[in-house]
Design an enzyme around this catalytic site. Structure first.
Site, PDB file in Angstrom:
ATOM      1  N   GLU A  98       0.818  -1.200   0.000  1.00  0.00           N
ATOM      2  CA  GLU A  98       0.000   0.000   0.000  1.00  0.00           C
ATOM      3  C   GLU A  98       0.857   1.257   0.000  1.00  0.00           C
ATOM      4  OE1 GLU A  98      -1.513  -1.405   3.813  1.00  0.00           O
ATOM      5  OE2 GLU A  98      -1.170   0.636   4.511  1.00  0.00           O
ATOM      6  N   CYS A 111       3.596   8.372   0.714  1.00  0.00           N
ATOM      7  CA  CYS A 111       4.174   7.438   1.680  1.00  0.00           C
ATOM      8  C   CYS A 111       4.253   6.078   0.998  1.00  0.00           C
ATOM      9  CB  CYS A 111       3.263   7.388   2.907  1.00  0.00           C
ATOM     10  SG  CYS A 111       3.701   6.079   4.061  1.00  0.00           S
ATOM     11  N   CYS A 118       6.325  -7.209   7.181  1.00  0.00           N
ATOM     12  CA  CYS A 118       7.479  -6.736   7.948  1.00  0.00           C
ATOM     13  C   CYS A 118       7.825  -7.793   8.985  1.00  0.00           C
ATOM     14  CB  CYS A 118       7.107  -5.428   8.658  1.00  0.00           C
ATOM     15  SG  CYS A 118       8.476  -4.655   9.549  1.00  0.00           S
ATOM     16  N   CYS A 122       6.643  -4.991  15.741  1.00  0.00           N
ATOM     17  CA  CYS A 122       6.120  -3.968  16.666  1.00  0.00           C
ATOM     18  C   CYS A 122       4.652  -4.291  16.980  1.00  0.00           C
ATOM     19  CB  CYS A 122       6.230  -2.574  16.048  1.00  0.00           C
ATOM     20  SG  CYS A 122       7.916  -2.109  15.641  1.00  0.00           S
ATOM     21  N   CYS A 125       1.573  -2.345  15.363  1.00  0.00           N
ATOM     22  CA  CYS A 125       1.603  -2.109  13.916  1.00  0.00           C
ATOM     23  C   CYS A 125       0.936  -3.230  13.129  1.00  0.00           C
ATOM     24  CB  CYS A 125       3.055  -1.940  13.460  1.00  0.00           C
ATOM     25  SG  CYS A 125       3.195  -1.613  11.703  1.00  0.00           S
ATOM     26  N   GLY A 165       6.819  -2.253   6.085  1.00  0.00           N
ATOM     27  CA  GLY A 165       8.196  -2.683   5.937  1.00  0.00           C
ATOM     28  C   GLY A 165       9.185  -1.849   6.703  1.00  0.00           C
ATOM     29  N   GLU A 166      10.357  -2.430   6.906  1.00  0.00           N
ATOM     30  CA  GLU A 166      11.454  -1.727   7.568  1.00  0.00           C
ATOM     31  C   GLU A 166      12.511  -1.439   6.497  1.00  0.00           C
ATOM     32  OE1 GLU A 166      12.433  -0.159  10.292  1.00  0.00           O
ATOM     33  OE2 GLU A 166      14.388  -0.021   9.341  1.00  0.00           O
ATOM     34  N   SER A 195      12.158   6.208   7.371  1.00  0.00           N
ATOM     35  CA  SER A 195      11.766   5.960   8.756  1.00  0.00           C
ATOM     36  C   SER A 195      12.182   4.556   9.175  1.00  0.00           C
ATOM     37  CB  SER A 195      10.246   6.110   8.881  1.00  0.00           C
ATOM     38  OG  SER A 195       9.835   5.836  10.192  1.00  0.00           O
ATOM     39  N   SER A 218      11.731   5.660  14.841  1.00  0.00           N
ATOM     40  CA  SER A 218      10.540   5.329  15.622  1.00  0.00           C
ATOM     41  C   SER A 218      10.992   4.920  17.015  1.00  0.00           C
ATOM     42  CB  SER A 218       9.783   4.187  14.952  1.00  0.00           C
ATOM     43  OG  SER A 218       9.388   4.589  13.666  1.00  0.00           O
ATOM     44  N   LEU A 219      10.836   5.829  17.955  1.00  0.00           N
ATOM     45  CA  LEU A 219      11.337   5.573  19.308  1.00  0.00           C
ATOM     46  C   LEU A 219      10.221   4.988  20.172  1.00  0.00           C
ATOM     47  CD1 LEU A 219      14.202   6.017  20.197  1.00  0.00           C
ATOM     48  CD2 LEU A 219      13.543   8.221  21.133  1.00  0.00           C
ATOM     49  N   HIS A 220       9.128   5.712  20.280  1.00  0.00           N
ATOM     50  CA  HIS A 220       7.909   5.234  20.945  1.00  0.00           C
ATOM     51  C   HIS A 220       8.061   4.885  22.417  1.00  0.00           C
ATOM     52  CE1 HIS A 220       6.410   5.344  16.950  1.00  0.00           C
ATOM     53  NE2 HIS A 220       6.738   4.143  16.570  1.00  0.00           N
ATOM     54  N   ASN A 294      -2.841   4.752  16.358  1.00  0.00           N
ATOM     55  CA  ASN A 294      -4.041   4.310  15.655  1.00  0.00           C
ATOM     56  C   ASN A 294      -4.451   2.948  16.177  1.00  0.00           C
ATOM     57  OD1 ASN A 294      -4.883   6.124  13.449  1.00  0.00           O
ATOM     58  ND2 ASN A 294      -2.730   5.920  12.860  1.00  0.00           N
ATOM     59  N   CYS A 337      -0.522   2.912   8.622  1.00  0.00           N
ATOM     60  CA  CYS A 337       0.362   1.802   8.323  1.00  0.00           C
ATOM     61  C   CYS A 337      -0.218   0.396   8.262  1.00  0.00           C
ATOM     62  CB  CYS A 337       1.361   1.750   9.461  1.00  0.00           C
ATOM     63  SG  CYS A 337       2.925   2.152   8.939  1.00  0.00           S
TER      64      CYS A 337
HETATM   65  N1  SAH Z   1       9.542   0.323   9.814  1.00  0.00           N
HETATM   66  C1  SAH Z   1       9.649   1.747   9.792  1.00  0.00           C
HETATM   67  C2  SAH Z   1       8.682   2.438   8.850  1.00  0.00           C
HETATM   68  C3  SAH Z   1       7.246   1.973   8.804  1.00  0.00           C
HETATM   69  S1  SAH Z   1       6.129   2.430  10.061  1.00  0.00           S
HETATM   70  C4  SAH Z   1       9.545   2.314  11.184  1.00  0.00           C
HETATM   71  O1  SAH Z   1       9.344   1.552  12.113  1.00  0.00           O
HETATM   72  O2  SAH Z   1       9.744   3.508  11.351  1.00  0.00           O
HETATM   73  C5  SAH Z   1       5.874   4.167  10.023  1.00  0.00           C
HETATM   74  C6  SAH Z   1       5.555   4.729  11.394  1.00  0.00           C
HETATM   75  O3  SAH Z   1       4.217   4.406  11.825  1.00  0.00           O
HETATM   76  C7  SAH Z   1       6.478   4.200  12.473  1.00  0.00           C
HETATM   77  O4  SAH Z   1       6.843   5.227  13.343  1.00  0.00           O
HETATM   78  C8  SAH Z   1       5.580   3.203  13.184  1.00  0.00           C
HETATM   79  O5  SAH Z   1       6.067   2.900  14.444  1.00  0.00           O
HETATM   80  C9  SAH Z   1       4.255   3.931  13.153  1.00  0.00           C
HETATM   81  N2  SAH Z   1       3.086   3.091  13.427  1.00  0.00           N
HETATM   82  C10 SAH Z   1       2.860   1.803  13.124  1.00  0.00           C
HETATM   83  N3  SAH Z   1       1.667   1.401  13.565  1.00  0.00           N
HETATM   84  C11 SAH Z   1       1.100   2.453  14.161  1.00  0.00           C
HETATM   85  C12 SAH Z   1      -0.132   2.665  14.836  1.00  0.00           C
HETATM   86  N4  SAH Z   1      -1.032   1.691  14.983  1.00  0.00           N
HETATM   87  N5  SAH Z   1      -0.360   3.907  15.329  1.00  0.00           N
HETATM   88  C13 SAH Z   1       0.542   4.913  15.176  1.00  0.00           C
HETATM   89  N6  SAH Z   1       1.728   4.760  14.574  1.00  0.00           N
HETATM   90  C14 SAH Z   1       2.012   3.547  14.074  1.00  0.00           C
END
Ligand code: SAH
Length: 352
Positions: A98, A111, A118, A122, A125, A165-166, A195, A218-220, A294, A337
């Protein structure tokens, strides 16, 4: 040539330099490289036979030796709220990915996905729920942009590699893609964001190339303990190492790094968490993008309250860290995503 040898022989994934090497290897003149490249990335043809100023004999040779990636729109959703468009593409063999188009005042941003599925795992995701199907070739990454440009009849000015994907888990193809963008449709590196979930060794490697792309990490989470709860990659690379690699990237390239931080109710959104994050990032060339998480059907994470998000941002800002809260686009079309791809696959592909 055996069929298996053709893997990684996608001619649309070759830079001009690589095409020159290929031409040398098959006894062709070097100028053919640029000619072929232009057909693939400027005229963006779908088949080798469309390269009309190339002799039939050479076209046959190319067809025999290389594959040619193509992708096809299988579904397109247009948000009624904000003009965001979501595309589902088939790469062939029902491999679905997508891409999302976002229209901004400064231009069109797309995007794109770097892998189908992937393997990073995570927990919040949707892209990772069914694991990795396969990595995309550089050509397939570029085609997402080309097809969207054709569909809207306008130029794409910015690209973020934040679809499924990463990207740093598909490193060589990513680098080829970045080079092709500059040589082909003249999309400058400063208009491209990569990213990553934080593959620190790859970030270190990328820094050495001294490209001008924006790095988003993506730290989170503000520490390893919380990060490990949602991101398995935290077991491999400590948050300290990830941030050190990102700081090094900023030092070497002079580019401001973006840290993405999805706010999940009760998991990582307290003001203490914000203070801890601020301590880690203080004084570095960076920017924090807060994303209200999300909801994904497969997990129980709930987005933080509006007020909590404001307080979190307030703490970061009071520590001098530039902070934005991501605007929610296209929520009526599952634009986050991996959500749409997952939905489509669940609907269309029979479970075995
Ligand atoms: N693999 C890469 C790029 C893809 S994800 C990465 O991890 O950065 C793009 C961004 O969306 C990342 O920051 C990911 O952590 C975030 N993401 C994935 N699922 C999400 C969700 N349910 N809500 C908010 N952000 C999300």
């Amino acid at each position: 040539m055996m069929n298996g040898d053709k893997i990684n022989m996608d001619i649309r994934s070759f830079t001009v330099e690589r095409l020159k090497e290929e031409m040398a290897a098959i006894g062709e003149k070097p100028f053919r490289a640029k000619q072929i490249f232009d057909w693939l990335h400027i005229k963006q043809v779908g088949s080798i036979d469309e390269m009309t100023d190339i002799s039939k004999a050479l076209r046959e040779k190319l067809k025999e030796r290389y594959t040619l990636s193509n992708i096809e729109i299988v579904e397109k959703l247009i948000s009624k709220q904000d003009n965001t468009r979501k595309y589902l593409f088939n790469l062939g063999n029902d491999i679905i990915i997508e891409s999302v188009l976002m229209k901004y005042s400064y231009g069109n941003a797309v995007c794109i996905s770097s892998q189908a599925g992937c393997r990073m795992g995570c927990k919040f995701c949707a892209s990772t729920v069914d694991g990795l199907e396969r990595s995309l070739t550089a050509g397939e990454m570029a085609l997402q942009i080309y097809e969207i440009q054709k569909d809207i009849g306008e130029r794409v000015s910015n690209v973020v590699i934040m679809g499924s994907g990463e990207p740093l888990d598909n490193y060589d193809n990513l680098i080829a893609f970045l080079r092709i963008m500059g040589e082909g449709i003249n999309l400058g590196q400063r208009h491209i964001t990569v990213s990553t979930c934080g593959l620190a060794d790859r970030i270190e490697q990328l820094a050495q190339l001294k490209l001008q792309i924006t790095l988003a990490v993506s730290l989170h989470a503000p520490n390893d303990e919380i990060r490990k709860k949602t991101m398995p990659v935290a077991n491999k690379y400590s948050i300290e190492r990830v941030i050190a690699a990102a700081k090094n990237y900023a030092d070497i390239t002079g580019r401001r790094v973006t840290y993405e931080y999805a706010l999940i109710k009760g998991v990582n959104d307290s003001t203490d968490n914000a203070h801890e994050l601020a301590q880690r990032l203080k004084g570095s060339l960076c920017h924090v993008n807060l994303i209200p998480v999300n909801d994904v059907k497969e997990n129980n994470f709930i987005r933080s309250e509006e007020q909590t998000i404001k307080s979190f941002a307030g703490v970061l800002e009071s520590c001098g860290i530039e902070t934005t809260v991501r605007r929610k686009l296209g929520s009526d079309i599952n634009a986050a995503c991996g959500q749409l791809r997952k939905h489509y696959k669940d609907k269309n592909i029979p479970k075995t």
